[in-house]
Scaffold this active site. Structure first.
Site, PDB file in Angstrom:
ATOM      1  N   TRP A 102      -5.361 -13.540  13.266  1.00 25.45           N
ATOM      2  CA  TRP A 102      -5.552 -12.079  13.224  1.00 25.45           C
ATOM      3  C   TRP A 102      -6.988 -11.672  13.488  1.00 25.45           C
ATOM      4  CZ3 TRP A 102      -8.288  -9.120   9.457  1.00 25.45           C
ATOM      5  CH2 TRP A 102      -8.815  -9.835   8.380  1.00 25.45           C
TER       6      TRP A 102
ATOM      7  N   ASP B  38      -5.553 -14.778   3.316  1.00 21.88           N
ATOM      8  CA  ASP B  38      -6.647 -14.045   3.958  1.00 21.88           C
ATOM      9  C   ASP B  38      -7.616 -13.447   2.953  1.00 21.88           C
ATOM     10  OD1 ASP B  38      -4.481 -12.377   3.187  1.00 21.88           O
ATOM     11  OD2 ASP B  38      -5.351 -10.713   4.309  1.00 21.88           O
ATOM     12  N   GLU B  39      -8.834 -13.266   3.424  1.00 24.34           N
ATOM     13  CA  GLU B  39      -9.866 -12.454   2.771  1.00 24.34           C
ATOM     14  C   GLU B  39     -10.089 -12.769   1.298  1.00 24.34           C
ATOM     15  OE1 GLU B  39      -9.877  -8.395   5.272  1.00 24.34           O
ATOM     16  OE2 GLU B  39      -8.099  -8.593   4.011  1.00 24.34           O
TER      17      GLU B  39
ATOM     18  N   THR C 102      -0.621  -0.341   5.596  1.00 24.53           N
ATOM     19  CA  THR C 102      -0.203   1.041   5.346  1.00 24.53           C
ATOM     20  C   THR C 102      -1.111   1.823   4.386  1.00 24.53           C
ATOM     21  OG1 THR C 102       1.331   0.235   3.658  1.00 24.53           O
ATOM     22  CG2 THR C 102       2.206   0.501   5.884  1.00 24.53           C
ATOM     23  N   GLU C 103      -2.368   1.420   4.284  1.00 23.36           N
ATOM     24  CA  GLU C 103      -3.306   2.194   3.458  1.00 23.36           C
ATOM     25  C   GLU C 103      -3.285   3.672   3.860  1.00 23.36           C
ATOM     26  OE1 GLU C 103      -4.028  -0.742   4.771  1.00 23.36           O
ATOM     27  OE2 GLU C 103      -5.384  -1.887   3.480  1.00 23.36           O
TER      28      GLU C 103
ATOM     29  N   TYR D  12      -2.813  -4.624  15.911  1.00 26.39           N
ATOM     30  CA  TYR D  12      -2.875  -3.877  14.649  1.00 26.39           C
ATOM     31  C   TYR D  12      -2.479  -2.423  14.901  1.00 26.39           C
ATOM     32  CZ  TYR D  12      -4.420  -7.479  11.444  1.00 26.39           C
ATOM     33  OH  TYR D  12      -4.449  -8.581  10.627  1.00 26.39           O
ATOM     34  N   PHE D  13      -1.250  -2.101  14.513  1.00 27.94           N
ATOM     35  CA  PHE D  13      -0.737  -0.764  14.825  1.00 27.94           C
ATOM     36  C   PHE D  13      -1.109   0.255  13.743  1.00 27.94           C
ATOM     37  CE2 PHE D  13       2.927  -2.417  17.741  1.00 27.94           C
ATOM     38  CZ  PHE D  13       1.973  -2.974  18.577  1.00 27.94           C
TER      39      PHE D  13
ATOM     40  N   HIS E 142      -6.109 -11.036  -2.673  1.00 31.66           N
ATOM     41  CA  HIS E 142      -5.214  -9.876  -2.633  1.00 31.66           C
ATOM     42  C   HIS E 142      -4.188  -9.948  -3.771  1.00 31.66           C
ATOM     43  CE1 HIS E 142      -6.576  -7.897   1.019  1.00 31.66           C
ATOM     44  NE2 HIS E 142      -6.713  -9.087   1.573  1.00 31.66           N
TER      45      HIS E 142
ATOM     46  N   ASP F 162       0.590  -7.334  -2.783  1.00 33.07           N
ATOM     47  CA  ASP F 162      -0.828  -7.101  -2.475  1.00 33.07           C
ATOM     48  C   ASP F 162      -1.390  -6.267  -3.618  1.00 33.07           C
ATOM     49  OD1 ASP F 162      -3.364  -6.646  -1.080  1.00 33.07           O
ATOM     50  OD2 ASP F 162      -2.252  -7.097   0.751  1.00 33.07           O
TER      51      ASP F 162
ATOM     52  N   ARG G 131       0.848  -1.216   0.000  1.00 28.99           N
ATOM     53  CA  ARG G 131       0.000   0.000   0.000  1.00 28.99           C
ATOM     54  C   ARG G 131       0.871   1.249   0.000  1.00 28.99           C
ATOM     55  NH1 ARG G 131      -2.584  -4.316   2.502  1.00 28.99           N
ATOM     56  NH2 ARG G 131      -4.595  -4.664   1.514  1.00 28.99           N
TER      57      ARG G 131
HETATM   58  C1  ACM Z   1      -5.340  -9.181   7.423  1.00 31.66           C
HETATM   59  O1  ACM Z   1      -5.367  -8.254   8.235  1.00 31.66           O
HETATM   60  N1  ACM Z   1      -6.091  -9.152   6.333  1.00 31.66           N
HETATM   61  C2  ACM Z   1      -4.498 -10.346   7.627  1.00 31.66           C
END
Ligand code: ACM
Length: 748
Positions: free
Chosen positions: A389, A322-323, A465-466, A414-415, A267, A190, A161
């Protein structure tokens, strides 16, 4: 003459005690055993460093003043006075194979360890101890015996990102080393850009590493288009293989393993833009997932991994997982054919098939697969390790099934989430993860037996980092939260104490200033924590803050506190309603924005709530008691007081127990569009004497636009002017079919 001598003696004693008193032992992470002695070692330019052959690299790491590094063969009796030595030890001196002993005396310094990881940690403690001292050449005499709680102490950085150059990655690793974080999970691929040179697939970095739109937000708002290398208006970048190898070596020298992540099967927009034949549709900019019915997909991934494994020697390769949106697979003829031929049940098993196939491939190259917890869906690959996560449940299930686990739950790790009141912060991802929350985390869930708990390899921060468009902002999000996580990852629970940590942290703020780290300065937010006593119908409030020993003043009538307002000295107990405002003061000046808490032992507290439509299983808060327990939600939807209603309306009925005279009813909702939480489009409040025939007393439309992405709250309230009723029904319309979040139905 005699008087003068007496003064001189006093002066010498004063100098001595000052030097001793100034010894700063505020190490983070807190070592297991530390004992301080009088005096200090004088670090000089020419102080020789003597190392066992195995620890030559470690010696080089601390030779910051061009000290000569000598190898110690151990055959001769040596005079170590005036030296720093890093020597191999046996298990009597250092019981844990990754532990170390550090001895500083006025005449010499010694680090003892059994392996390189231990020696590097010991050297790190010595370097941090040095940086903490007012005079960095005076190292206080001390003996430290130390060992890590977990072997995996990670930080994940998303460079897709936002791209961070090699020079910055090195600084990031330097700072990780300073806090004994030993795993750098490099999220290299990604949708927003492919960041690693792959020689067989040059389009990945000629095109998919470049985009239109400087920030992720700009790119996302203008159609997610990729550009070309050399295009003067492109944003992006990638790491050449040579640079990636340089990072691997740089990290290894600091005891840090680099784990690369190559995302699949989701992704993958950037890959599919340049190789659309690997997607189900075959059309660029259409799918985010690889087609899993197409053998070319696996051929591509295997060829990529061959180059990746050649660069990265890590035991683990992270395959994402993921996702993934599985919908295209449902209608894709190739995917359906694969489901048939591999005798799979559905698309869940198709994802699992793909992960297993990648695992087999990695295994044939003596590597292990690591993936996000979605890899559990459809059946976990035999030896896969899971990064949990989406909360801890994935990690718990995997550990119970005998798989290794790394804990990275969003609520603690998640920082990219807010670290202070969102009203005071640059835009961040939805959640709220302040320093104390990070510090409070225990990566071993209580649900695990001692044997199962052994599968918890460690803990990791994830930084997406979006909304972190440059390195200075990355440091702002990462520090000091990484410092809190370092103690979670390294120190024994017996040595964890937030108040003590906070006291030590004050020294590290200074250290970060010396290193010009753009860290987040401790927040001036006052947190007001209520505790309701249902018997006495009283409320007790406690105020806390990230500031060290803050001066807090408060009022209970909603007015802004001033220098003459009551000084907070401990918990405050009261009956009835109060509008508490509290703020930190420096001299007579308010620092930051005053905090507000509506404390109110209202009429519905403790009353039964019937759910005509269910609350979300994922966000139950305090289940049936949430809406009438007297506790209001904070700025965080995950705080256990905000109850979610997912994809459908909210519809609840409160039974007041007896017919009551009602004056007003109100309810608050939250909006945070980034995570799909919207204020309802309308709220209806109705009352009834018998729970059957309801009379609508108010139907109120929402006036907050649904495109406001910053955290927003709205109160829906109605006046009843003393109307008699026993039942109150609240219906809220979920127009977006996303989430509604409510915390309390307040009745007077
Ligand atoms: C994630 O936060 N999609 C692993």
């Amino acid at each position: 003459m005699i008087r003068k001598l007496a003064i001189m003696v006093t002066a010498i004693v004063a100098t001595y005690t000052t030097a001793f008193a100034q010894a700063n032992l505020n190490l983070i992470p807190q070592p297991r055993e530390i004992s301080s002695q009088p005096g200090h070692f004088q670090w000089q330019k020419h102080t020789p460093i003597i190392a066992s052959p195995a620890f030559k690299n470690v010696a080089d790491l601390i030779a910051t003043q061009n000290q000569p590094v000598k190898i110690f063969s151990g055959r001769h009796k040596a005079d170590f006075a005036g030296t720093i030595r890093i020597l191999e030890a046996d298990s009597r001196t250092v019981p844990d194979s990754n532990g170390y002993q550090l001895q500083v005396t006025p005449s010499s310094i010694a680090v003892y360890a059994r392996n390189a990881a231990g020696a590097i940690s010991g050297a790190q403690t010595l370097m941090q101890l040095r940086l903490l001292q007012p005079d960095t050449n005076l190292i206080p005499a001390v003996t430290i015996n130390d060992q890590p709680r977990f072997g995996h102490r990670g930080v994940m950085l998303d460079v897709s990102r936002t791209f961070y150059p090699i020079s910055y990655i090195k600084r990031f690793l330097d700072l990780m080393w300073l806090y004994k974080m030993n795993t750098f999970h490099w999220h290299l691929t990604d949708g927003a850009g492919w960041r690693l040179q792959i020689k067989q697939f040059p389009e990945l970095t000629q095109t998919a590493a470049w985009r239109y739109g400087n920030t992720w937000k700009d790119w996302a708002a203008t159609g997610h288009r990729y550009a070309h290398e050399g295009d003067p208006n492109a944003y992006g970048g990638y790491y050449s293989q040579e640079q990636a190898r340089e990072i691997v070596a740089y990290a290894a020298k600091r005891g840090i393993t680099v784990i690369p992540e190559i995302e699949m099967p989701g992704h993958a927009e950037e890959v599919l833009a340049v190789y659309p034949q690997l997607s189900c549709s075959g059309i660029p900019y259409k799918n985010s997932e690889f087609c899993l019915g197409n053998d070319q997909t696996f051929d591509f991934l295997e060829k990529v991994l061959i180059e990746v494994m050649d660069i990265f020697p890590s035991a683990y390769i992270h395959m994402g997982g993921d996702e993934a949106n599985k919908s295209a697979w449902k209608t894709c003829p190739k995917c359906q054919q694969r489901i048939k031929s591999a005798q799979l049940k559905d698309v869940e098993e198709l994802q699992s098939y793909a992960i297993r196939r990648m695992e087999r491939f990695l295994k044939s190259h003596q590597r292990h697969l690591l993936g996000w917890d979605e890899i559990l869906e459809g059946g976990l690959a035999p030896d896969a390790t899971v990064m949990s996560w989406r909360g801890e449940n994935g990690g718990i299930a995997a550990a119970k099934a005998g798989h290794n686990v790394i804990m990275t739950p969003g609520a603690y790790c998640y920082f990219d989430h807010y670290q202070a009141d969102p009203a005071t912060q640059p835009e961040a991802q939805g959640g709220y993860v302040p320093l104390e929350k990070v510090y409070s985390y225990n990566p071993v869930p209580a649900a695990l037996s001692a044997t199962e708990a052994k599968h918890i390899l460690g803990v990791q921060a994830n930084i997406w980092t979006e909304l972190i468009p440059h390195a200075a902002h990355l440091e702002y999000m990462a520090y000091p939260r990484i410092i809190a996580l370092s103690e979670v990852a390294w120190s024994d629970t017996a040595h964890k104490n937030f108040a003590a940590f906070k006291a030590r942290l004050q020294s590290h703020y200074l250290l970060l200033q010396r290193l010009n780290v753009n860290y987040f300065r401790p927040s001036y937010t006052v947190t007001i924590k209520p505790e309701i006593n249902y018997q006495s119908k009283q409320t007790t409030v406690t105020f806390t803050s990230e500031q060290y020993q803050p001066v807090i003043r408060y009022t209970m009538d909603g007015t802004t506190p001033n220098a003459a307002s009551t000084l907070y000295s401990g918990p405050v107990t009261f009956s009835g309603p109060a509008l508490i405002r509290a703020a930190i003061f420096r001299d007579t000046m308010i620092q930051g924005t005053p905090a507000l808490l509506e404390a109110d032992f209202h009429k519905a507290i403790g009353k039964r709530v019937t759910y005509n439509l269910p609350y979300s299983k994922n966000y139950p808060a305090q289940k049936e008691s949430t809406l009438t327990n007297g506790y209001r939600g904070s700025v965080s939807y995950g705080d256990g007081q905000w109850q979610g209603f997912e994809a459908h309306d909210m519809d609840v009925t409160i039974d007041m127990g007896t017919t009551e005279k009602l004056n007003d009813v109100s309810i608050n909702f939250m909006q945070l569009t980034g995570v799909g939480i919207y204020i309802p489009s309308e709220v209806e409040i109705a009352v009834s004497p018998d729970g059957k025939a309801f009379q609508t007393v108010q139907l109120q439309k929402n006036d907050v636009p649904d495109n406001i992405s910053v955290l927003t709250f709205k109160k829906f309230a109605t006046s009843l002017n003393g109307q008699l009723a026993r039942y109150i029904r609240v219906k809220a319309k979920n127009a977006q079919k996303g989430f509604l979040f409510a915390d309390e139905v307040i009745v007077h």
